[in-house]
Write a protein that holds these residues in place. Structure first.
Motif: not given
Ligand code: SIN
Length: 329
Positions: A219-244
């Motif tokens: 809504x606040x950017x007049x132009x979007x270039x479909x570049x597919x130049x990189x990725x946004x993915x996630x790491x699901x992360x926890x503390x090793x101490x909590x996990x063990x």
């Protein structure tokens, strides 16, 4: 009298056993995006699965939209025990490991399927444990999608980006990527992007279709270039101490629910990459620019030299493994 004493004893035992019944373990899951996104949907599914199967033992509290912590604070909070699960973008771990920077190299992956193959490869799986010495453990990856560039003016070739201020995540690779096209990278938290764009404090940003749509950047950017130049993915992360420290049965149950929630989130990611793109086009608020092969090649030629600057920190073995994942064989 004897009956009364026996009844009192039974009552005392009942009260005592109620007293020792353990409170459920509380897992606080903090994230920064809206609920109608791949990560928002994954987190809600995880809560639903865990509580329906182990509700007497485990409770999951989900905090979306940076309500509890922004990504700049969440990992410190995790090491202090104030949050148990988070899923920051892979671009936000530089304080803890340089290896995950591989995901930020521009034009490394051909598409999200290649990213998926790399994440599931032996090298990708090794990365889940790359921060163990810092007390953090990756439980899995989650997709969002490929990044697009948006700006106040149309971006067709790299020279169009010259002099523009782009908000980036806290990644030195992303800073180098925008400097390579003579733009000005500005590291800012996700929660501030809409206002920065709206007030024109910055000129552009890069993000996925679902983030651009759910946070109304279109809504606040007049132009979007479909570049597919990189990725946004996630790491699901926890503390090793909590996990063990989790009881083995709870850990197993949480792990299973996590795998199922990730599969759900990944399907949402695939769907939203198509649907949210279309909703943005239909809104008419922002014009989507499709690059010609020649225009795209100019972006590749300008940005790809960034790889060389980070090869030592990341490791050539990882970059080669990521490139190999582009092959479908
Ligand atoms: C996210 O998807 O978690 C946020 C990405 C960003 O900071 O741009």
């Amino acid at each position: 009298m004897r009956i009364f004493a026996a009844a009192a004893a039974v009552l005392a035992v009942t009260i005592a056993s109620a007293d020792v019944r353990a409170d459920p373990i509380v897992i606080k899951f903090s994230h920064v995006v809206a609920e109608n996104t791949p990560k928002g949907q994954m987190a809600n599914k995880f809560k639903e699965l865990v509580e329906s199967r182990m509700g007497d033992k485990v409770k999951v509290d989900v905090f979306p939209n940076s309500q509890l912590f922004g990504d700049n604070k969440v990992l410190e909070a995790m090491l202090l025990g104030d949050v148990q699960i988070a899923a920051p973008s892979l671009s936000k771990f530089k304080k803890y490991t340089k290896k995950l920077q591989v995901f930020d190299l521009p034009f490394l992956f051909t598409d999200i399927e290649a990213v998926d193959r790399f994440q599931n490869s032996p090298k990708g799986q090794e990365l889940l444990r790359s921060m163990e010495d810092k007390g953090l453990l990756g439980l899995g990856y989650l997709h969002n999608g490929m990044k697009q560039m948006s700006a106040r003016r149309p971006l067709k070739t790299p020279k169009d980006a010259k002099g523009l201020k782009f908000r980036i995540q806290t990644s030195d690779v992303l800073a180098a990527q925008f400097k390579a096209v003579k733009a000005i990278p500005v590291k800012k938290p996700f929660s501030e992007v809409f206002t920065l764009l709206q007030t024109k404090a910055i000129d552009g940003q890069e993000n996925t279709w679902s983030n651009i749509y759910s946070k109304k950047f279109f809504e606040v950017q007049a132009h979007i270039t479909e570049s597919n130049h990189g990725v946004i993915d996630y790491l699901i992360v926890t503390s090793s101490e909590f996990w063990t420290d989790l009881p083995a049965d709870v850990r197993g149950g949480v792990e299973k629910a996590m795998a199922e929630a990730i599969a759900h989130g990944n399907q949402v990611a695939l769907d939203k990459a198509v649907e949210d793109r279309q909703k943005i086009i239909d809104s008419g608020r922002s014009k989507v620019i499709e690059l010609t092969p020649e225009q795209r090649q100019k972006w590749v030629d300008s940005m790809k030299p960034v790889w060389g600057k980070f090869q030592k920190e990341i490791g050539k073995d990882l970059i080669d493994a990521a490139l190999a994942a582009n092959e479908t064989s």
